[in-house]
Design an enzyme around this catalytic site. Sequence first.
Site, PDB file in Angstrom:
ATOM      1  N   ARG A  23      -3.829  52.514 -28.662  1.00 16.90           N
ATOM      2  CA  ARG A  23      -3.784  52.192 -27.230  1.00 16.90           C
ATOM      3  C   ARG A  23      -4.132  50.720 -26.987  1.00 16.90           C
ATOM      4  O   ARG A  23      -3.270  49.908 -26.670  1.00 16.90           O
ATOM      5  CB  ARG A  23      -4.734  53.131 -26.442  1.00 16.90           C
ATOM      6  CG  ARG A  23      -4.530  53.133 -24.938  1.00 16.90           C
ATOM      7  CD  ARG A  23      -5.104  51.956 -24.191  1.00 16.90           C
ATOM      8  NE  ARG A  23      -6.546  51.824 -24.347  1.00 16.90           N
ATOM      9  CZ  ARG A  23      -7.244  50.822 -23.871  1.00 16.90           C
ATOM     10  NH1 ARG A  23      -6.637  49.840 -23.215  1.00 16.90           N
ATOM     11  NH2 ARG A  23      -8.548  50.746 -24.061  1.00 16.90           N
ATOM     12  N   ASP A  24      -5.379  50.372 -27.205  1.00 18.26           N
ATOM     13  CA  ASP A  24      -5.822  49.009 -26.894  1.00 18.26           C
ATOM     14  C   ASP A  24      -5.095  48.001 -27.779  1.00 18.26           C
ATOM     15  O   ASP A  24      -4.799  46.872 -27.354  1.00 18.26           O
ATOM     16  CB  ASP A  24      -7.337  48.923 -27.127  1.00 18.26           C
ATOM     17  CG  ASP A  24      -7.964  47.682 -26.548  1.00 18.26           C
ATOM     18  OD1 ASP A  24      -7.262  46.925 -25.851  1.00 18.26           O
ATOM     19  OD2 ASP A  24      -9.154  47.441 -26.802  1.00 18.26           O
ATOM     20  N   HIS A 219     -17.806  48.033 -27.686  1.00 15.03           N
ATOM     21  CA  HIS A 219     -16.405  47.677 -27.881  1.00 15.03           C
ATOM     22  C   HIS A 219     -16.332  46.148 -27.904  1.00 15.03           C
ATOM     23  O   HIS A 219     -16.290  45.503 -26.856  1.00 15.03           O
ATOM     24  CB  HIS A 219     -15.608  48.263 -26.707  1.00 15.03           C
ATOM     25  CG  HIS A 219     -14.132  48.050 -26.776  1.00 15.03           C
ATOM     26  ND1 HIS A 219     -13.245  49.095 -26.857  1.00 15.03           N
ATOM     27  CD2 HIS A 219     -13.389  46.933 -26.753  1.00 15.03           C
ATOM     28  CE1 HIS A 219     -12.006  48.612 -26.889  1.00 15.03           C
ATOM     29  NE2 HIS A 219     -12.074  47.304 -26.815  1.00 15.03           N
ATOM     30  N   HIS A 221     -14.745  42.412 -29.059  1.00 18.04           N
ATOM     31  CA  HIS A 221     -13.568  41.654 -29.475  1.00 18.04           C
ATOM     32  C   HIS A 221     -14.048  40.486 -30.324  1.00 18.04           C
ATOM     33  O   HIS A 221     -15.107  39.918 -30.049  1.00 18.04           O
ATOM     34  CB  HIS A 221     -12.786  41.168 -28.252  1.00 18.04           C
ATOM     35  CG  HIS A 221     -12.010  42.267 -27.601  1.00 18.04           C
ATOM     36  ND1 HIS A 221     -11.088  42.042 -26.613  1.00 18.04           N
ATOM     37  CD2 HIS A 221     -12.010  43.608 -27.810  1.00 18.04           C
ATOM     38  CE1 HIS A 221     -10.548  43.200 -26.231  1.00 18.04           C
ATOM     39  NE2 HIS A 221     -11.104  44.160 -26.938  1.00 18.04           N
ATOM     40  N   CYS A 252      -7.246  43.086 -24.443  1.00 18.64           N
ATOM     41  CA  CYS A 252      -6.705  43.393 -23.119  1.00 18.64           C
ATOM     42  C   CYS A 252      -5.746  42.297 -22.641  1.00 18.64           C
ATOM     43  O   CYS A 252      -6.102  41.119 -22.622  1.00 18.64           O
ATOM     44  CB  CYS A 252      -7.828  43.587 -22.120  1.00 18.64           C
ATOM     45  SG  CYS A 252      -7.216  44.223 -20.571  1.00 18.64           S
ATOM     46  N   ASN A 261      -9.123  42.581 -31.093  1.00 18.88           N
ATOM     47  CA  ASN A 261     -10.097  43.662 -31.151  1.00 18.88           C
ATOM     48  C   ASN A 261     -10.788  43.586 -32.507  1.00 18.88           C
ATOM     49  O   ASN A 261     -10.175  43.174 -33.499  1.00 18.88           O
ATOM     50  CB  ASN A 261      -9.348  45.008 -31.094  1.00 18.88           C
ATOM     51  CG  ASN A 261      -9.093  45.470 -29.685  1.00 18.88           C
ATOM     52  OD1 ASN A 261     -10.014  45.537 -28.875  1.00 18.88           O
ATOM     53  ND2 ASN A 261      -7.858  45.799 -29.380  1.00 18.88           N
TER      54      ASN A 261
HETATM   55  N1  COA Z   1       1.696  56.752 -14.213  1.00 20.65           N
HETATM   56  C1  COA Z   1       2.983  56.513 -13.900  1.00 20.65           C
HETATM   57  N2  COA Z   1       3.355  55.792 -12.835  1.00 20.65           N
HETATM   58  C2  COA Z   1       2.387  55.295 -12.060  1.00 20.65           C
HETATM   59  C3  COA Z   1       1.028  55.499 -12.329  1.00 20.65           C
HETATM   60  C4  COA Z   1       0.692  56.262 -13.473  1.00 20.65           C
HETATM   61  N3  COA Z   1      -0.558  56.487 -13.826  1.00 20.65           N
HETATM   62  N4  COA Z   1       0.295  54.894 -11.398  1.00 20.65           N
HETATM   63  C5  COA Z   1       1.148  54.301 -10.547  1.00 20.65           C
HETATM   64  N5  COA Z   1       2.413  54.562 -10.948  1.00 20.65           N
HETATM   65  C6  COA Z   1       3.657  54.107 -10.295  1.00 20.65           C
HETATM   66  C7  COA Z   1       3.791  54.674  -8.926  1.00 20.65           C
HETATM   67  O1  COA Z   1       4.413  55.927  -8.956  1.00 20.65           O
HETATM   68  C8  COA Z   1       4.652  53.646  -8.239  1.00 20.65           C
HETATM   69  O2  COA Z   1       5.987  53.802  -8.653  1.00 20.65           O
HETATM   70  P1  COA Z   1       7.191  53.641  -7.615  1.00 20.65           P
HETATM   71  O3  COA Z   1       7.113  52.217  -7.147  1.00 20.65           O
HETATM   72  O4  COA Z   1       8.387  53.923  -8.457  1.00 20.65           O
HETATM   73  O5  COA Z   1       6.931  54.633  -6.560  1.00 20.65           O
HETATM   74  C9  COA Z   1       4.160  52.365  -8.857  1.00 20.65           C
HETATM   75  O6  COA Z   1       3.570  52.723 -10.127  1.00 20.65           O
HETATM   76  C10 COA Z   1       3.136  51.675  -8.001  1.00 20.65           C
HETATM   77  O7  COA Z   1       2.115  52.588  -7.679  1.00 20.65           O
HETATM   78  P2  COA Z   1       0.769  52.192  -6.926  1.00 20.65           P
HETATM   79  O8  COA Z   1       0.031  53.426  -6.603  1.00 20.65           O
HETATM   80  O9  COA Z   1       1.072  51.201  -5.846  1.00 20.65           O
HETATM   81  O10 COA Z   1      -0.063  51.594  -8.051  1.00 20.65           O
HETATM   82  P3  COA Z   1      -0.182  50.096  -8.469  1.00 20.65           P
HETATM   83  O11 COA Z   1       1.110  49.447  -8.722  1.00 20.65           O
HETATM   84  O12 COA Z   1      -1.172  49.419  -7.568  1.00 20.65           O
HETATM   85  O13 COA Z   1      -0.850  50.352  -9.889  1.00 20.65           O
HETATM   86  C11 COA Z   1      -2.451  50.875 -11.473  1.00 20.65           C
HETATM   87  C12 COA Z   1      -2.194  50.485 -10.045  1.00 20.65           C
HETATM   88  C13 COA Z   1      -3.882  50.529 -11.829  1.00 20.65           C
HETATM   89  C14 COA Z   1      -2.222  52.353 -11.622  1.00 20.65           C
HETATM   90  C15 COA Z   1      -1.463  50.130 -12.395  1.00 20.65           C
HETATM   91  O14 COA Z   1      -1.501  48.761 -12.157  1.00 20.65           O
HETATM   92  C16 COA Z   1      -1.743  50.386 -13.849  1.00 20.65           C
HETATM   93  O15 COA Z   1      -1.473  51.464 -14.376  1.00 20.65           O
HETATM   94  N6  COA Z   1      -2.265  49.378 -14.545  1.00 20.65           N
HETATM   95  C17 COA Z   1      -2.566  49.471 -15.940  1.00 20.65           C
HETATM   96  C18 COA Z   1      -3.815  48.743 -16.202  1.00 20.65           C
HETATM   97  C19 COA Z   1      -4.161  48.836 -17.645  1.00 20.65           C
HETATM   98  O16 COA Z   1      -3.816  49.761 -18.375  1.00 20.65           O
HETATM   99  N7  COA Z   1      -4.884  47.865 -18.119  1.00 20.65           N
HETATM  100  C20 COA Z   1      -5.246  47.844 -19.450  1.00 20.65           C
HETATM  101  C21 COA Z   1      -6.653  48.291 -19.631  1.00 20.65           C
HETATM  102  S1  COA Z   1      -7.623  46.894 -20.149  1.00 20.65           S
HETATM  103 ZN    ZN Z   2     -10.413  46.057 -26.800  1.00 23.59          ZN
END
Ligand code: COA
Ligand code: ZN
Length: 320
Positions: A23-24, A219, A221, A252, A261
Amino acid sequence: MIEQLSGLPVFPMSVRVVEVGPRDGLQNEHMPIPTEQKIRFIRLLAEAGLEVIEATSFVSPRAIPQLSDASAVMAACKAVPKTQTRYTVLVPNMKGMERALLAGVRSIAVFTAASESFTRHNIRATIAESLENFRPVVALAKREGIAVRGYISTVFGCPYEGAVDPYAVLAVAHALLEMGAEELSLGDTIGVATPKQVREVLALLVGEGAIPLDRLAVHFHDTRGTALANVLMALQMGIHIVDASAGGFGGCPYAPGAAGNLATEDVLYMLHGMGIQTGVDLENVVAATRTIAPYLGHMPTSKYFQAHEASLLLGEEPHA
Ligand code: COA
Ligand code: ZN
């Protein structure tokens, strides 16, 4: 005993290494990796004896396209004949939780940070909002008997704000535990921590904060080369859960410049050399890294891996 008498640090007898590479690690790799190669990587890591593997992320596929095959990856994980391995997935919201439940996930991780600017950039929310978003997710997980891990990013420093107040870490930690997270992983997202800081933050969390040691994981890095020194300090403070990524892949993507990492191979080499048990076969982790490396288009950063492969090229016995 001798160590105690001599005033030397005492380390735990065994450490649980939480493998976060699939994942990470992979979320931050730029080349598209075929799903079957991810699955093979995870299967090899499970066979190496890793008890907990963070397999993928049910986040927005638009935000992290690298992990948009999460459901297929999870379906394959369930079929791996290694029942002792727990596969954890990252879940950002209810939508992700619903997808995770459909995929038969039994262990999730939610994530927030100790700095406001980082949380805003990463998940477009304040820390308080992110915690509120997780509340129903964690409540549902609890009802379903699903284990919950909470990640706290930027514990030791933020790419936007610089220093992070340890009391901000403590507040987020308490909030996640009160919500129902069983384990917290303290992330040095940009790899700036030094052992002194590790000692101070952990002392606050377990001392004044009264957080039981066995609920905390670290965790680190290795961005500035301090990850192993930080692990050593955490072990000395009584921590016995350490996150690491096979090959040292990833970090990240939202933290500019964040790379590296802590590599699973590097931490295993240190732990095993100190007589600390992990239940993991180091050579089999190397083999897992070797199978995925050609799909990433660059050399794994793990120092142990590099030394191992170099000695093979020179026709020497790898020094295990
Ligand atoms: N799985 C699938 N699709 C998702 C989802 C999920 N968990 N969460 C949101 N979506 C989709 C929505 O359905 C929407 O799709 P659409 O435009 O086709 O309707 C779109 O994403 C936007 O949804 P919204 O609720 O406005 O969320 P957002 O765009 O503000 O997203 C997060 C917020 C946090 C969910 C998103 O940015 C995200 O998943 N980020 C990942 C962050 C990450 O993993 N970082 C790494 C860790 S360090
Ligand atoms: Zn990490």
